[in-house]
Every structure is written in C-alpha cells, then in structure tokens.
Design a protein around this motif. Structure first.
Motif, PDB file in Angstrom:
ATOM      1  N   GLU A 226       0.720  -1.317   0.149  1.00  0.00           N
ATOM      2  CA  GLU A 226      -0.001  -0.084   0.139  1.00  0.00           C
ATOM      3  C   GLU A 226       0.741   1.271  -0.131  1.00  0.00           C
ATOM      4  N   LEU A 227       2.073   1.262   0.734  1.00  0.00           N
ATOM      5  CA  LEU A 227       2.888   2.506   0.583  1.00  0.00           C
ATOM      6  C   LEU A 227       3.417   2.635  -0.631  1.00  0.00           C
ATOM      7  N   MET A 228       3.951   1.232  -1.313  1.00  0.00           N
ATOM      8  CA  MET A 228       4.367   1.480  -2.738  1.00  0.00           C
ATOM      9  C   MET A 228       3.195   2.106  -3.703  1.00  0.00           C
ATOM     10  N   GLN A 229       1.965   1.774  -3.426  1.00  0.00           N
ATOM     11  CA  GLN A 229       0.766   2.314  -4.275  1.00  0.00           C
ATOM     12  C   GLN A 229       0.645   3.721  -4.117  1.00  0.00           C
ATOM     13  N   MET A 230       1.000   4.303  -2.858  1.00  0.00           N
ATOM     14  CA  MET A 230       0.742   5.520  -2.699  1.00  0.00           C
ATOM     15  C   MET A 230       1.733   6.334  -3.183  1.00  0.00           C
ATOM     16  N   THR A 231       3.090   5.940  -3.086  1.00  0.00           N
ATOM     17  CA  THR A 231       4.281   6.793  -3.256  1.00  0.00           C
ATOM     18  C   THR A 231       4.885   6.680  -4.839  1.00  0.00           C
ATOM     19  N   ALA A 233       7.038   4.488  -4.883  1.00  0.00           N
ATOM     20  CA  ALA A 233       8.466   3.856  -4.385  1.00  0.00           C
ATOM     21  C   ALA A 233       8.662   2.533  -4.992  1.00  0.00           C
ATOM     22  N   SER A 234       9.887   1.964  -5.242  1.00  0.00           N
ATOM     23  CA  SER A 234      10.408   0.651  -5.365  1.00  0.00           C
ATOM     24  C   SER A 234      10.129  -0.020  -4.152  1.00  0.00           C
ATOM     25  N   GLN A 395       7.756   5.868 -11.498  1.00  0.00           N
ATOM     26  CA  GLN A 395       7.122   5.914 -10.089  1.00  0.00           C
ATOM     27  C   GLN A 395       5.702   6.019 -10.500  1.00  0.00           C
ATOM     28  N   ASN A 396       5.282   7.094 -11.241  1.00  0.00           N
ATOM     29  CA  ASN A 396       3.661   7.206 -11.634  1.00  0.00           C
ATOM     30  C   ASN A 396       3.065   6.064 -12.124  1.00  0.00           C
ATOM     31  N   PHE A 397       3.800   5.481 -12.989  1.00  0.00           N
ATOM     32  CA  PHE A 397       3.484   4.233 -13.580  1.00  0.00           C
ATOM     33  C   PHE A 397       3.231   2.922 -12.690  1.00  0.00           C
ATOM     34  N   ARG A 398       4.248   2.934 -11.953  1.00  0.00           N
ATOM     35  CA  ARG A 398       4.136   1.848 -10.729  1.00  0.00           C
ATOM     36  C   ARG A 398       2.939   2.000  -9.961  1.00  0.00           C
ATOM     37  N   ARG A 399       2.554   3.312  -9.575  1.00  0.00           N
ATOM     38  CA  ARG A 399       1.378   3.633  -8.944  1.00  0.00           C
ATOM     39  C   ARG A 399       0.111   3.115  -9.465  1.00  0.00           C
TER      40      ARG A 399
END
Length: 498
Positions: A226-231, A233-234, A395-399
């Motif tokens: 969930e933190l990765m989804q918010m930010t 971040a890898s 980062q944006n695409f990872r989200r």
C-alpha cells in the motif's frame, strides 16, 4: 529505583553497539528473541532500539511462515548518521551549501551582466557602424568607382540593425511585460540556464503528511504494498521509508493471521478529530520542465545569446583574416569589423595590431565561450533531467499498476493498463512497455508465487497477496479506533478547580 525504571533508562549508543555485534555474530539477520538471547538485553530495549538500527543501517524486515519478523542487514554495518566520516560529510555538505548559495548569487548577477552587457555593446557597435557607414556613403557619393563598397556596407549594416529593432519591438509583447512584473529578468535567465530549483525536502514532507493521513483513514495500519501504491516507490525505497516512519511515528511491525507483514501506528490514532487533518491523496509527481518561463521569454533569451554568439563569431572570423587583408579585398561584410578596429585603435591609443588582438579576445573569444556555455549548460542539464523524468514516469506508472493489482490480485490484466498520456509514458507502446509492466508486477510480487493464465489476454494472479489483503481488511474492521481516542476532557487548566 524500580526494576521497570531501570529497564527503560538505558544508553542508546551502548544498546545499538550490542545489537550490531549480535547481528554480525548471527550473519546479519535475527529475530527479537535472537537478539535478546545474544545480547542479554531486556526485550523492551531491543524493541525500542531496533527501529533506530534498521533506519541507520538500512536494514529491512522479512516474515517467516510462522509469522515471525526477521530483521536483516545486507548493506553492511556503517551507520549513516554517526562517526567521523559522517561528521565530515555533514560539515562538507553545509560548507558546500553556503558556498553554493554565495556562488549562485554572484553567478546570477554575472550571467545577466554578460548576456545583456555584450548585447548592448554589440548593438552600440552596430549603431556606430551605421552612423559611420552613412557618413562614408555621403563622402563617396561623387566617386562612382568607390561608392559600391560604402553603399553595400551601409545596406548590410542597416539590415542587421533593422532586424535588431524588429526583435526588440517584438519583445515588448504584453505577455512578456506581465512576465517581467511577476519574475525579474535575471531570475528568468538563470532558470533558462539552470532550470527549476527542486526542493526534495518539501516533497518528502508532502509524502509523510499523506501517509499519516492514510494511516489514520486505515485505522493505523499499512502494508508495504500500500505504501508503494501511494508513493510509487520501489520495494527497497519503500523499505527505507517505512523504517523512517516506524522510527519517527513510533510504529511497530506486526504479522497478521495469514502471515502478512503490516505496520501499526497506534500513536497516530490518538487524535481529537474524527477525520484526518491532512489529505491522503498524493497526486502524481509532475515531470521536471525545461523552465517555468513563458515560451516567448525563452525565445527572447535565446535571441539575446544567439545574437551575441553570431557577433562573436563575426569578430573571430574577420579577426582571423586580419585588417590589412580585408582592406585589400574590400569585402563589404567586414565593414563593421574594420570600423571597430579603427575606433578601438584611435580611442585607446593602440596600433592596428594591438586593437585587433584586443578585439579578438574581448569581442571574439570571451563572448563566444560564454555563449557556448550559455547554450551548452541547459543542453547537458536537460539530458540529466531526462533521466530524472524517466524515474518519475516509472514511479507514476508503478502507482497505476499497483492500484490495478490491489483492486483484484486474483485477476490482474495489464494489457489495458496505460499511462495518463504518451508524454508521461515510461516508454513507447509495444513490447518494451509490456516488459516494463511485467517487471514492475514481479517486483511487487517479490517472493510470492505469480500465476499466469491465458494468452490473449494474459491474466496474472497473486493468490498470496489476495489472502493477505483479505486478512488486513478484516483486521481493520476489527480495530475500534474509539479505543485510541483521547476521550472526554476531565481537567482544563483554564477553569478553576472546584
């Protein structure tokens, strides 16, 4: 002094060193029980200092099948915040920051003075050349054989000067005048060369505020996914961020019944408000622009420096030929150069050779180098910003990808997942983009089993993540936030005691 007081009063440095020694002895990984056994320290002290050690030594956490948390340190045992080397790094960093601020102020002034100063000097030379060329044309009007050079030279000089006047009038566009009111010209020039000044600390603060708000909405718990989804971040970046949050917000890692690692922050639930004070929505990071100047302002800056570059090349070119040779050929284009040489020699009491040497340096080499750097620095900067923008796009695409996965981990379709716009795309459409999608998905899956079904479309499944998500959802439903509320006011210092 009671036993509990003795346990809670301890030397943080001493406990830290004992924990590091125990971790080294245990090959870089240990549970709380391991550390208690290896050090003989009270469990309270171990649990209190572990978040500090994890953050300082870039450790991370793993969960076993039985739900036990293992603290692993695979990046060595150099404290990033202590020691002589760290002190030197901080001192050097501060000195560099102060020096950079001073040099920036000086350089801002110098770069604008050079740009506008040389532009004004070249314009003055052109105006003087026009005036002298006119005088020469009238002086030779009766000499048909010699008038061609003077008239043609006058024509060339006036055409250049006319172009300058047109561009000067063009710069008086109301939009440019409004821009000058909003932003001083020297700031616009500096931003053109060095770009928009980034403030990473401001963004980090925005991230922390959003995460705190999300934690309050999610009843104090959050998973790494969930933190990765918010930010965006890898996984390693999210590991580092959660370590900081555990330390700063007094959180603790926990394991759900299904073995899902999550992080609980009970102190953040002790709020007097029913809703979070900050917004948990973190907008996608914008790409770094070339500058925030209006396009016309940038075009005007390009014209100023381009004008200087052309004139410096002019003086370099004709200076290489030489005054005597130019007089012999009678090249009309060299009239401005010849007039400038004569004026310089007369005005500063120099010989023609000395005047030519001075002009070669002052009107040729110096402005040419300056103009080349003026255009070269933004080109190099933009190349570096392209790499940073690629990381931001990722980062944006990872989200977006993780949001899609968390919607339904048992039916993940990536074929329809696309960026907001092609400008924000991490790559062009095609096999490369599809490979990036799968790479990000496998990064999210980590050690979980990723099942793949079908061919067109391909359906991915993460059954372990689906079970963990269900378990965390039930855990949140069972959490009563009222148990953490401050409760009713029983004493108020503003009111007298009855």
């Amino acid at each position: 002094m009671s036993k509990s007081q003795k346990i809670t009063e301890f030397s943080a440095d001493r406990v830290e060193q004992q924990l590091i020694a125990a971790l080294k002895k245990n090959q870089g990984s240990a549970t709380v029980a391991d550390l208690v056994g290896l050090t003989g320290l009270p469990k309270y002290q171990v649990q209190t200092m572990l978040p500090v050690v994890v953050n300082a030594y870039r450790g991370h956490m793993q969960v076993t099948e039985s739900g036990e948390v293992i603290y692993r340190f695979s990046q060595g045992y150099t404290n990033q915040s202590k020691g002589l080397a760290a002190t030197w790094r901080r001192t050097i960093k501060k000195v560099l920051q102060v020096t950079t601020l001073i040099l920036k102020a000086v350089f801002k002034a110098w770069i604008v003075v050079m740009l506008v100063g040389y532009f004004a000097l070249f314009v003055f030379i052109l105006i003087a050349s026009v005036v002298i060329s006119i005088a020469l044309s009238f002086a030779r009007k009766d000499d048909r054989d010699d008038s061609g050079g003077g008239i043609l030279g006058f024509y060339m000089v006036t055409r250049v000067f006319e172009s300058f006047l047109l561009l000067w009038l063009y710069s008086g566009d109301p939009q440019i005048r409004d821009q000058k009111k909003k932003k001083p010209f020297f700031k616009a020039v500096f931003e053109f060369v060095f770009g928009v000044e980034e403030d990473p600390k401001a963004y980090e603060l925005k991230v922390k505020k959003a995460v705190v708000a999300a934690l309050q909405e999610k009843k104090g718990s959050i998973t790494l996914e969930e933190l990765m989804q918010m930010t965006g971040a890898s996984r390693p970046e999210a590991d580092h961020l959660i370590s900081q949050l555990l330390l700063e917000m007094e959180g603790e890692p926990r394991v759900s019944g299904e073995g899902a690692l999550y992080f609980f922050f009970p102190e953040l639930l002790k709020t007097s408000k029913q809703s979070p004070l900050s917004n948990s929505h973190l907008p996608e990071r914008p790409l770094i622009p070339f500058s925030r100047n209006p396009p016309k302002t940038n075009r005007w800056i390009v014209f100023l420096n381009g004008f200087n570059l052309v004139l410096s090349a002019y003086f370099l070119g004709f200076g290489a030929v030489g005054f005597q040779a130019l007089q012999a050929t009678g090249d009309p284009l060299s009239l401005v150069y010849q007039i400038t040489v004569v004026l310089t020699a007369a005005g500063f009491h120099l010989g023609l050779a000395g005047a030519e040497s001075a002009l070669m340096t002052l009107l040729g080499v110096v402005p040419a180098l300056y103009s080349a750097f003026f255009f070269g620095i933004p080109a190099v900067r933009r190349w570096r910003e392209h790499r940073k923008n690629h990381a931001i796009k990722t980062q944006n695409f990872r989200r977006r990808l993780i949001s899609r996965v968390l919607e339904n981990p048992n039916a993940i379709r990536l074929d329809s997942l696309e960026p907001v716009s092609e400008r924000d795309a991490v790559s062009k459409p095609g096999p490369v983009r599809e490979a990036i999608k799968e790479k990000l998905l496998r990064e999210l899956a980590d050690s979980r089993t990723l099942e793949v079904d079908g061919e067109n479309p391909v359906i991915y499944r993460l059954p372990d993540l689906a079970r963990e998500k269900k378990d965390i959802t039930e855990l949140r439903l069972a959490t009563n936030t009222d148990d953490y509320r401050p409760g009713a006011v029983v004493f108020d210092t503003s009111k007298p005691v009855e």
